[in-house]
Design an enzyme around this catalytic site. Structure first.
Site, PDB file in Angstrom:
ATOM      1  N   GLU A 185      25.754  23.861 -20.833  1.00 47.09           N
ATOM      2  CA  GLU A 185      26.178  25.238 -21.105  1.00 47.09           C
ATOM      3  C   GLU A 185      27.670  25.279 -21.345  1.00 47.09           C
ATOM      4  O   GLU A 185      28.209  26.323 -21.704  1.00 47.09           O
ATOM      5  CB  GLU A 185      25.928  26.121 -19.886  1.00 47.09           C
ATOM      6  CG  GLU A 185      24.504  26.511 -19.666  1.00 47.09           C
ATOM      7  CD  GLU A 185      24.387  27.405 -18.443  1.00 47.09           C
ATOM      8  OE1 GLU A 185      23.548  27.088 -17.594  1.00 47.09           O
ATOM      9  OE2 GLU A 185      25.137  28.394 -18.351  1.00 47.09           O
TER      10      GLU A 185
ATOM     11  N   CYS B 100      20.222  26.171 -17.681  1.00 48.09           N
ATOM     12  CA  CYS B 100      20.229  25.035 -16.766  1.00 48.09           C
ATOM     13  C   CYS B 100      19.153  23.998 -17.035  1.00 48.09           C
ATOM     14  O   CYS B 100      19.111  22.974 -16.370  1.00 48.09           O
ATOM     15  CB  CYS B 100      20.105  25.519 -15.317  1.00 48.09           C
ATOM     16  SG  CYS B 100      21.529  26.470 -14.801  1.00 48.09           S
TER      17      CYS B 100
ATOM     18  N   HIS C 102      15.257  22.613  -9.575  1.00 53.51           N
ATOM     19  CA  HIS C 102      16.580  23.069  -9.989  1.00 53.51           C
ATOM     20  C   HIS C 102      17.231  23.788  -8.809  1.00 53.51           C
ATOM     21  O   HIS C 102      16.546  24.423  -8.009  1.00 53.51           O
ATOM     22  CB  HIS C 102      16.478  24.010 -11.195  1.00 53.51           C
ATOM     23  CG  HIS C 102      17.802  24.616 -11.545  1.00 53.51           C
ATOM     24  ND1 HIS C 102      18.931  23.839 -11.748  1.00 53.51           N
ATOM     25  CD2 HIS C 102      18.191  25.899 -11.680  1.00 53.51           C
ATOM     26  CE1 HIS C 102      19.959  24.638 -12.025  1.00 53.51           C
ATOM     27  NE2 HIS C 102      19.550  25.887 -11.988  1.00 53.51           N
TER      28      HIS C 102
END
Lengths: 379, 346, 131
Positions: free
Chosen positions: B80, B112, B236
């Site tokens: 990102e 992500c 995550h």
């Protein structure tokens, strides 16, 4: 090959004057000093380093031709030693009988830039690819050389400071100097750190200035009362990047240039009465004293500490105040050194006068010592 | 067949403690720590970015893979915070690791999960024999506006995986991958904005939890495996709380979560997060162990992977710096230095 | 530094972000950076040589008066690194404690400077202490 007249501006931050105005003043003074008219000059040798980058004006030799109406003009741009290189070029032209009376001009106008921008421009005299573009400033390179000299030869920070103290004391008696005041040893440690271990008071400041000398062949010089004779000169080179040198505490370029100059002059270092050396940082004066051959490697710090480099010492080093006391407008410096020799050998140096001055030596270094030019003069 | 033949991570040296940030903004330190389960996060040096981090992580991966970089046919990098909006990170990384010119690749974006998206792209090229080896990178130097509590959790790091299809080189086989995606505006950044916007609690249930849970369940359904069959699970990590909660919900234990759980020490490394977690697991894995990795990217989607460790792992683990090596090498900075290093002082 | 040198950056880094120098085929000396002519024996027979990237600190200086491009990095440290194979090079030193001459260092690729916010990023070699 002789210098028969000299002229200079003060070295300063000349906010109100550009390159042309500086040149005009110095040349007027040089012509007056040699009792000549501009029409008597047949060739111009103009030294300038940063006209292109800082002032937007290249071809400074053409600028001078434009100002004075002289056809034969040459530009010299070779870093800090440009002024000395220009004198050599004029001398060679006279020796080859291509010139009879040459005007050498060294001019620099640097004060228009801020400190950090100036640092970036000045880094042009280092190795761009492997030093400047890695973030090194000229000061930081000399700083590492200083650390090594302190390590290998036991030079101390105190001794380094004495170079600045001496040169300021000399400059206090020099009207054209930018820093016409004495400093005390304690002032040095109080000044800002530039790049460890070098502080502001170990470093010559850049500024604006123009110096001009009139050079002539022996026949014409005979008619002039005040003159000095160029009896030997040499030019040497070394690796651009400091890291490529085996021994970074030695200016190999200067050792070579000095050897050649003394051979041509047919004298030895101990014959020299005084020398104008390149103290862009205190360490470079110490190394120059060693590499010109006045003392053995490692002994210069003691030499200065014991007062042997003072005006009344064994060999006066930088009686004018040097780069530190006078300021260092790059291309003007080499010519300024020759002007000091002119005053000294003609007994005109006032309170700076070196007694019984017989032979004078000038030496400038480009960048960290990639080019060295040595010139030896006699009465 | 397709699997991991080499892997590596990079985590910068500097860290800032949660309380250092919280105190500046008058937040209750205990609440922040309990809410995020992050005690400190990694901070890039002023001269680091996703390119420099990816280069070092890739060099580590190459050390383990022991292949000629010129044989790598593809390189995909998910981030990102790429160095350029236009000019791919991969070109600098490929140049730095000696990949020559015979490769394809691109910079990838999916919040992500851009790192695991890159992994799937490389898997496809390798498994179909279009290329012999491929590199997948997840890297981020994540940022949030300084006054936002989101700045408490943004971490910095990179993880790189080199994939191949030769059984004799594979240290961990990627046996299956399943994804679940939808259009959810839970977190976004418009091109000219420096900082992203977070839809607060909306990013939880309808975003992170929904996609993570469904993707993981679909993977287990497809492979016929149950939570108890896995030795390690990696999710995550937007913070420490979410993965812990989703693990519990799906029926995984804290034991299974442990080896891949580094968020408490380095914060949320965005595109690198689940990949650094996987690398951390591999550093200590044994032959035959089963790993499930489910990433999450806002916008939104989850990629789930079933990975089985081979006996080739043992000889490769210590050929380069481990995740633990980078976790342990650290130096704390104060808040002012943190602002200087992340170029927030205008 | 010279601005807008996009092409210069490309020429410099097209062989990779390594420390590449030369080896003289005649006298076998190693040099950094690469050269076309051997400074020792003046032979023209030189080949590329890739240095390992490890060495020790030969000399260093911490800069407080920076180049204009590095104002945001002040203070930063420049050093001469003596590479294990012999030659020296000039590069910045980062992330050190107790900097001393002789300290063992390893190379890393970092941002050296940028041509402003919209300009190209110049990546290059810096050094840091070996763990």
């Amino acid at each position: 090959m002789n210098i028969i007249g000299v002229g200079s501006t003060k070295f300063s931050e000349h906010w109100d004057r550009g390159i042309k105005e500086l040149i005009d003043e110095a040349v007027k003074n040089a012509l007056k000093s040699s009792s000549l008219d501009i029409k008597d000059i047949d060739s111009l040798y103009v030294a300038n380093c940063f006209g292109n980058t800082i002032n937007g004006q290249g071809n400074i030799n053409a600028l001078c031709s434009d100002m004075f109406g002289i056809n034969n003009s040459t530009a010299i741009n070779g870093g800090d030693s440009s002024g000395s290189q220009a004198i050599i070029q004029a001398a060679n032209s006279i020796a080859a009988r291509n010139s009879k009376i040459a005007l050498v001009i060294g001019v620099e106008k640097m004060s228009d830039l801020g400190v950090n921008e100036a640092s970036s421009v000045i880094s042009q005299v280092t190795d761009y690819d492997y030093e400047a573009s890695q973030g090194a400033t000229l000061a930081s390179l000399y700083a590492m050389i200083t650390s090594q000299h302190m390590k290998e030869h036991k030079t101390t920070l105190g001794q380094l400071g004495m170079v600045s103290v001496k040169n300021h004391a000399n400059a206090a008696n020099n009207d054209m100097a930018q820093f016409k005041f004495a400093i005390a040893p304690e002032d040095i440690a109080k000044s800002q750190m530039v790049a460890t271990p070098l502080r502001v008071l170990h470093s010559a400041a850049t500024g604006d200035g123009c110096c001009a000398v009139v050079m002539a062949n022996d026949e014409i010089a005979k008619k002039h009362k005040e003159k000095i004779k160029l009896i030997g000169h040499g030019t040497g080179s070394d690796f651009l990047a400091v890291h490529e040198r085996e021994d970074i505490t030695t200016f190999n370029a200067l050792k070579y240039a000095s050897k050649v100059a003394f051979e041509k002059a047919k004298i030895k270092p101990h014959n020299i009465s005084f020398a104008e050396l390149h103290d862009v940082f205190s360490i470079s004066e110490l190394m120059s004293i060693e590499d010109v051959g006045f003392v053995k490697k490692g002994e210069a710090a003691r030499f200065v500490e014991q007062g042997k480099a003072n005006i009344d010492g064994e060999i006066s080093i930088n009686p004018s105040g040097g780069l530190k006391g006078c300021g260092h407008p790059f291309a003007a410096t080499g010519v300024r050194q020759a002007i000091e020799v002119f005053y000294q050998l003609n007994n005109n140096a006032g309170k700076r006068q070196v007694k019984n001055a017989k032979y004078g030596l000038t030496s400038t270094l480009s960048g960290t010592g990639s080019t060295a030019v040595v010139a030896i003069f006699s009465k | 067949m397709v699997g991991i033949i080499g892997y590596g991570v990079y985590i910068p040296l500097y860290r800032i403690k949660t309380e250092e940030i919280a105190n500046t903004w008058g937040r209750d330190v205990d609440s922040v720590k309990k809410g995020l389960l992050i005690s400190e996060k990694s901070v890039p040096n002023i001269d680091e970015d996703t390119v420099t981090m990816s280069i070092e992580a890739s060099l580590n991966a190459l050390k383990r893979a022991m292949i000629d970089p010129k044989e790598i046919g593809a390189i995909y990098s998910g981030s990102e915070s790429p160095a350029y909006a236009v000019k791919p990170n991969i070109s600098m990384v490929a140049n730095a690791i000696g990949m020559g010119n015979n490769y394809t690749g691109a910079d990838v974006e999916f919040a992500c999960k851009a790192g695991t998206a890159s992994l799937q792209m490389v898997m496809g090229l390798v498994k179909s024999n279009l290329i012999k080896y491929g590199i997948a990178i997840g890297a981020d130097a994540a940022e949030y506006s300084v006054e936002n509590v989101g700045d408490q959790s943004t971490g910095t790091g990179s993880a790189v995986f080199i994939l191949g299809n030769n059984k004799n080189e594979i240290v961990a086989e990627i046996k299956e991958t399943v994804s679940y995606s939808s259009d959810v505006p839970d977190f976004w950044r418009r091109p000219r904005m420096r900082y992203p916007t977070h839809a607060e609690r909306f990013t939880g249930e309808p975003a992170y939890f929904k996609h993570t849970v469904i993707a993981s369940q679909l993977l287990m359904e497809k492979t016929g495996l149950k939570p108890a069959d896995f030795n390690h699970v990696v999710f995550h990590t937007p913070n420490g709380k979410f993965p812990t909660r989703v693990a519990k919900f799906l029926g995984f234990s804290n034991e299974q979560l442990r080896n891949g759980f580094v968020v408490d020490k380095i914060g949320n490394t965005y595109s690198a997060a689940s990949l650094i977690g996987l690398a951390s697991v591999l550093d200590d894995a044994n032959a035959g162990e089963k790993i499930i990795v489910t990433s999450f990217g806002s916008g939104a989607g989850s990629d789930s992977f079933y990975i089985e460790v081979t006996d080739k792992i043992e000889s490769k683990k210590n050929l380069a710096r481990t995740t633990k090596d980078y976790l342990e090498k650290k130096k704390y900075v104060d808040y002012t230095t943190y602002l200087k290093l992340t170029s927030r002082i205008e | 530094m010279h601005k807008t040198n996009v092409v210069m950056q490309w020429r410099k880094t097209r062989k990779g972000y390594y420390i590449t120098g030369s080896k003289c085929k005649e006298c076998l000396e190693l040099f950094f950076p690469s050269r076309l002519n051997c400074p020792k024996c003046r032979s023209n027979e030189l080949e590329d040589y890739k240095f390992n990237g490890t060495g020790e600190v030969y000399s260093y200086s911490t800069i407080f008066f920076p180049l204009a491009e590095l104002e945001k990095n002040v203070p930063y440290t420049i050093a001469m690194i003596k590479l294990d194979e012999g030659p020296k090079m000039t590069a910045q030193l980062v992330e050190y404690d107790n900097l001393k001459e002789g300290m063992k260092v390893e190379s890393c690729v970092r941002k050296v400077y940028t041509d402003g916010e919209g300009g190209i990023i110049h990546y290059g070699i810096k050094f840091r202490p070996v763990k």
